[in-house]
Scaffold this active site. Structure first.
Site, mmCIF file in Angstrom:
data_model
loop_
_atom_site.group_PDB
_atom_site.id
_atom_site.type_symbol
_atom_site.label_atom_id
_atom_site.label_comp_id
_atom_site.label_asym_id
_atom_site.label_seq_id
_atom_site.Cartn_x
_atom_site.Cartn_y
_atom_site.Cartn_z
ATOM 1 N N MET A 99 0.825 -1.213 0.000
ATOM 2 C CA MET A 99 0.000 0.000 0.000
ATOM 3 C C MET A 99 0.856 1.258 0.000
ATOM 4 S SD MET A 99 -3.003 -1.044 -0.402
ATOM 5 C CE MET A 99 -3.800 0.544 -0.261
ATOM 6 N N GLU A 100 1.989 1.214 0.675
ATOM 7 C CA GLU A 100 2.869 2.386 0.679
ATOM 8 C C GLU A 100 3.434 2.643 -0.715
ATOM 9 O OE1 GLU A 100 2.692 0.161 3.098
ATOM 10 O OE2 GLU A 100 2.156 1.419 4.803
ATOM 11 N N ASP A 114 -1.425 18.191 -10.424
ATOM 12 C CA ASP A 114 -1.705 19.449 -9.728
ATOM 13 C C ASP A 114 -0.798 20.574 -10.208
ATOM 14 O OD1 ASP A 114 -2.973 21.078 -7.707
ATOM 15 O OD2 ASP A 114 -1.111 20.908 -6.568
#
Length: 156
Positions: A99-100, A114
């Site tokens: 998951m990391e 972004d």
């Protein structure tokens, strides 16, 4: 296979890892962002108004991978106007690091989006998957197939 994150009533719970042994665990994940030619050229030239896109995205990916030894790399793909991101994490602990690694890749690619969205909002993030993991109870896992096709190499 028994699901471990649910109690006897089907409610979500955290798994108790106190009885697990600490082992060295490592995982690599990969993801990709497709961008316009204008965005690709701006990232490559270092002319995006918000700064060094890949440098900032590297830092964000490392921070997203929590308390692990983490490496984030990018591979520019000019013929596809794509940027591949690799996140490799390593830790000695009681729980996995898949998951990391997946989070690190996701956060890094979201940061690219972004920082470049003022140029073009039609960028696409995708192809995020676990390439490899080792350590822990399940041992070594290599992702050989993605959607029935041979997985892309995870070298970085």
């Amino acid at each position: 296979m028994q699901l471990t994150h649910f109690d006897e009533n089907g409610k979500a719970i955290m798994v108790d890892v106190t009885e697990k042994n600490d082992t060295v665990r490592e995982a690599t994940a990969k993801g990709r962002i497709l961008v316009s030619k204008e965005v690709y050229d701006a990232i490559e030239a270092g002319t995006v108004g918000k700064g060094d896109v890949l440098g900032v995205a590297t830092t964000a990916g490392i921070m997203g991978a929590k308390r692990t030894k983490c490496r984030v790399n990018f591979e520019m793909k000019p013929e596809e106007c794509a940027i591949d991101c690799y996140c490799t994490v390593k830790v000695t602990g009681k729980t996995g690091v898949e998951m990391e690694a997946l989070t690190g890749v996701s956060v890094a690619l979201l940061t690219v989006y972004d920082m470049c969205k003022a140029i073009d909002k039609s960028m696409e993030i995708g192809e995020i998957y676990l390439c490899h993991k080792s350590g822990g109870k399940s041992g070594e896992i290599r992702n050989e197939k993605i959607d029935g096709q041979k997985a892309r190499p995870c070298q970085n």
